[in-house]
Design a protein around this motif. Structure first.
Motif, PDB file in Angstrom:
ATOM      1  N   SER A   1      68.738  18.547-106.651  1.00  0.00           N
ATOM      2  CA  SER A   1      68.209  19.851-107.083  1.00  0.00           C
ATOM      3  C   SER A   1      68.375  20.831-105.938  1.00  0.00           C
ATOM      4  CB  SER A   1      66.741  19.729-107.495  1.00  0.00           C
ATOM      5  OG  SER A   1      65.940  19.548-106.355  1.00  0.00           O
TER       6      SER A   1
ATOM      7  N   TYR B   1      69.490  22.171-111.229  1.00  0.00           N
ATOM      8  CA  TYR B   1      69.705  20.725-111.161  1.00  0.00           C
ATOM      9  C   TYR B   1      71.202  20.490-111.296  1.00  0.00           C
ATOM     10  CZ  TYR B   1      64.704  20.508-111.713  1.00  0.00           C
ATOM     11  OH  TYR B   1      63.364  20.689-111.527  1.00  0.00           O
TER      12      TYR B   1
ATOM     13  N   THR C   1      65.349  27.198-109.405  1.00  0.00           N
ATOM     14  CA  THR C   1      65.796  25.816-109.176  1.00  0.00           C
ATOM     15  C   THR C   1      66.948  25.457-110.118  1.00  0.00           C
ATOM     16  OG1 THR C   1      63.540  25.277-108.591  1.00  0.00           O
ATOM     17  CG2 THR C   1      64.994  23.412-109.052  1.00  0.00           C
TER      18      THR C   1
END
Lengths: 228, 236
Positions: free
Chosen positions: A8, A135, A133
């Protein structure tokens, strides 16, 4: 040693992020940075409506991201504020008269009401997020090298929006780039077997503005149907 | 609509000035209805909703004209909502017209198409007007909305058009809607809190004509499901 790993990437933001869509695609950002690196200044003189074929992104492992057919294993940005908290700012684009002499033309009058030099007064949405964020399943070192050249996230970074304070990388125990806890993390084409009660016509690969990349997809944030 | 805004609009609706404005507007409508056959131009937006409600109070059988902008610019579910709102308001004679060209794939981006759509709108309207013998057309234009609209109202170039809401402010419009519990498109509940209730407008979705104002960017952020209209989800 395996090149691709799930991880991440958290961007800590300094200023709000201006967006034209609720989703900011990480593979789009990487594709842009790669194109810029490989094509240099030529990248900025491409005909805007007819992009060069993007096939090179899908061959020879140019992109530092794992793939599921045409879909790169990279999620959209997940912000720490909901879209309901979005605000709107007005952006002005004006023709700069002092630079008139730079235009190689016989025209004596510059039209600001239409055409290439049209004046804009646009209202653009921004999200006052402090964290974004992503991933990803890919090559951490190469991704970090490329995002070194990233001026900011989202639109209007030249105006000061989307400035990045710092970046955190963490390895994740599982690959959350496509699905996390039964929720789609990016547009997932139904042609790959993904299904949900929510379906939208969305672009699922870069360039995301190109209508040719649009297909029926499960939108990010939608809960996937589980069969069997 | 949030409770705070609703209360503010309700308070505004209790002012004697507002009651006088409504009475004056009704008077204008009645004067024209008595002089000849009238029609209300209805777009589904807040102004034309108020216009329509006021006109229906004077003449419950008044004709209502709705121009369908096509599925590229107006998603069918929003169009259905407009039709439903018209029904809820008590419209008996709704005339819906459209131009086939507005279903073209480049409807959002091609300025030629926008000009053609504009031309056909007025062409069809004039044709229907002649056929039905409408003497006056009520349009919900307001001076407050911009210089161009203000000039249209002031110069009164379009023959037969009447602008009863010319002097209404956005506060008057929203107060009338809240006080009379009128139905309005849900898009206002998305844009109202973000842009402000004075700036929230209902025009169409993703039209390149509004790019210089950032329209497609706002639509893209708040209504991503309408970005790629025209492609068939079921066929995929």
């Amino acid at each position: 040693m395996q090149r691709f790993k799930p991880f991440s990437l958290t961007f800590h933001m300094q200023t709000p992020i201006m967006l034209g869509s609720p989703w900011l695609m990480f593979d789009g950002i990487i594709a842009h940075l790669l194109n810029r690196e490989l094509r240099g200044q030529d990248y900025y003189t491409l005909p805007s409506k007819e992009p060069v074929p993007q096939r090179f992104l899908y061959r020879g492992r140019v992109m530092p991201l794992a793939q599921l057919r045409d879909v790169f294993r990279a999620s959209v940005a997940w912000f720490d504020v909901p879209t309901e908290k979005a605000g709107v700012a007005t952006i002005y684009k004006r023709f700069h008269e002092a630079d008139c002499h730079e235009i190689a033309t016989q025209t004596k009058k510059v039209q600001v009401g239409r055409g290439h030099f049209r004046a804009y007064m646009m209202r653009l949405p921004y999200l006052p997020a402090t964290k974004a964020t992503f991933y990803v399943n890919g090559d951490v070192q190469e991704v970090l090298r490329l995002i070194n050249y990233l001026p900011g996230l989202g639109k209007k970074t030249a105006y000061g929006y989307g400035m990045i304070r710092s970046v955190n990388v963490e390895e994740t125990p599982e690959d959350y780039s496509l699905v996390k806890d039964g929720v789609a993390m990016r547009p997932l084409p139904c042609s790959l077997g993904y299904d949900s009660d929510e379906r939208m016509m969305l672009a699922f690969k870069a360039p995301y503005w190109d209508k040719r990349n649009v297909a029926a997809c499960v939108p990010p944030g939608a809960r996937l149907k589980v069969y069997g | 609509m949030d409770e705070k805004s609703r209360k503010a609009f309700l308070l505004w609706a209790k002012r004697p000035e507002f009651a006088k404005l409504v009475a004056d507007t009704t008077c204008i409508i009645r004067r024209h209805v008595d002089r000849g056959k009238c029609v209300v131009a209805f777009s589904g937006g807040k102004d034309s909703t108020v216009m329509l409600h006021l006109a229906l109070q004077v003449d419950p059988d008044i004709d209502v004209f709705l121009w369908d902008q096509g599925s590229r610019l107006m998603p069918r579910e929003v169009h259905a909502e407009i039709l439903d709102n018209a029904k809820k308001l008590g419209v008996k004679n709704l005339i819906v017209e459209a131009w086939k060209g507005s279903e073209a794939e480049d409807m959002r981006d091609n300025p030629e198409r926008w000009r053609s759509a504009h031309f056909f709108h007025y062409l069809v309207l004039h044709k229907v007007r002649r056929e039905r013998g409408w003497a006056f057309q009520f349009v919900g234009l307001r001076s407050e909305e911009g210089c161009k609209r203000s000039a249209t109202i002031r110069e009164h170039k379009r023959k037969g058009e009447v602008y009863p809401l010319a002097d209404w402010s956005y506060l008057d419009v929203w107060s009338y809607i809240v006080a009379n519990n009128l139905p309005y498109p849900k898009i206002y509940d998305v844009y109202g809190p973000v842009l402000g209730w004075d700036q929230a407008r209902f025009v169409n979705f993703f039209s390149g004509a509004f790019e210089k104002f950032g329209g497609p960017y706002l639509d893209g952020f708040f209504f991503p499901q309408y970005r790629n209209l025209g492609k068939n989800l079921k066929a995929e």
